[in-house]
Design an enzyme around this catalytic site. Sequence first.
Site, PDB file in Angstrom:
ATOM      1  N   CYS A 132     -13.544  10.551 -23.496  1.00  0.00           N
ATOM      2  CA  CYS A 132     -14.185  10.864 -22.350  1.00  0.00           C
ATOM      3  C   CYS A 132     -15.623  11.075 -22.482  1.00  0.00           C
ATOM      4  CB  CYS A 132     -13.426  12.107 -21.996  1.00  0.00           C
ATOM      5  SG  CYS A 132     -11.721  12.375 -22.371  1.00  0.00           S
ATOM      6  N   CYS A 181      -4.209  19.722 -13.064  1.00  0.00           N
ATOM      7  CA  CYS A 181      -4.479  18.634 -14.003  1.00  0.00           C
ATOM      8  C   CYS A 181      -5.381  17.625 -13.134  1.00  0.00           C
ATOM      9  CB  CYS A 181      -3.311  18.065 -14.362  1.00  0.00           C
ATOM     10  SG  CYS A 181      -2.200  19.083 -15.189  1.00  0.00           S
ATOM     11  N   HIS A 196     -10.872  11.439 -13.147  1.00  0.00           N
ATOM     12  CA  HIS A 196     -11.310  11.298 -14.597  1.00  0.00           C
ATOM     13  C   HIS A 196     -11.472   9.756 -14.921  1.00  0.00           C
ATOM     14  CE1 HIS A 196     -12.396  11.975 -18.511  1.00  0.00           C
ATOM     15  NE2 HIS A 196     -11.266  12.625 -18.941  1.00  0.00           N
TER      16      HIS A 196
END
Length: 379
Positions: A80, A199, A321
């Site tokens: 990430c 989430c 994300h």
Amino acid sequence: MTEPMLWGVGTSAYGRFPDRRVEALAWEAVAEAVRDAGVSPGEIDAIVVGSVFGPPGVATRVQRGLGIPGVPMWTVENACASGTSAYHEAAEAVRLGRFGCVLVLGVEQMSTLFSGAIVPEATDPEGASSLPLPGLYALQAQRYVAEFGVTPEQLAAVAVKNKRNGLDNPRAQLRSAAPTVAEVLASRMIARPLTFLQCCPTSDGAGAAIVGGDRGNRRDLRIEASAMVSGALWDHRSADVWGFASVARAAEAAFAQAGRTPAEIDLLEVHDAFTIGEIITLEAVGIAPRGEGADLAPSGHTARDGAQPVNPSGGLLSRGHPLGATGMAQLAEIAWQLRGEAGSRQVARRRVGLVETMGGGAAGMDGNACVVTILAPQT
């Protein structure tokens, strides 16, 4: 040595775009960054690309489309933190005098690869245990709750704050009405104690930046610090919960470089892939004492009008994300905020900003990598 500066930033929109070419997402972000920096493509000396799941040769195809042939170009994969790892390498290259103008790109297209949670490699301990990333964060949260007595409502308050912030971010993936704490807790359980609304979604998108030396442009931002660390061996016998130590090491190094303390940071973009991630990160960075990070969102300290706003963009919980692009999206948000260009989500105090990107975790390590950078306008 040359002091590195952030000349310009740009991003695509974030969401699920399975019908778009990944290169098109990259070009959108790069075009904005080049315009923002006020440079021409011919002035770019080198290109650094961060991507985790990008198809082979994606950097080269992006380069071809940009019409910048023949310059040094390399790709970084740090989970990430791939985008901010690429940015870190660009800043170091400028600092050392290797290049005068570097294009940084983070890009990812997750919608064509995943329909659910990201699962570690089968040969990793986490993969062998059938432990996808939400499960790993859930174990982190369970231990944290057991050690510090954090309530479900405190966890949910992080999601409420960031999803409310995301309503004002036109590039965010999720922009429906901000949920209440009760609605966050009532949403579908993913991995106890983390519910669906705690989430982040996996996403497609790109972010770009132009890094160079001091050219006397007052819009350029000073890169006061950029620190990158890798993870260390970790299991549940370790003194800290998973993910804490690597963030703390990167933050300590960044504050030492900048000569600043956590109290001097006006606003932050941190890696909130799950609500517990923001809480633990803010303790590791030093914004809250250990065990007290869960009080920050309910108290309003980290609200957009609070003492130290955190994730005014909506964070990963709203923006989404796209792994390789996430750090570059965080960097762009802090740049817009520090320049006073964030529109309806603008924070009041904007003297010093911090970006933290945590690079996931697998293979029994305390994260793959972590990058912390500190930025400030020129005085």
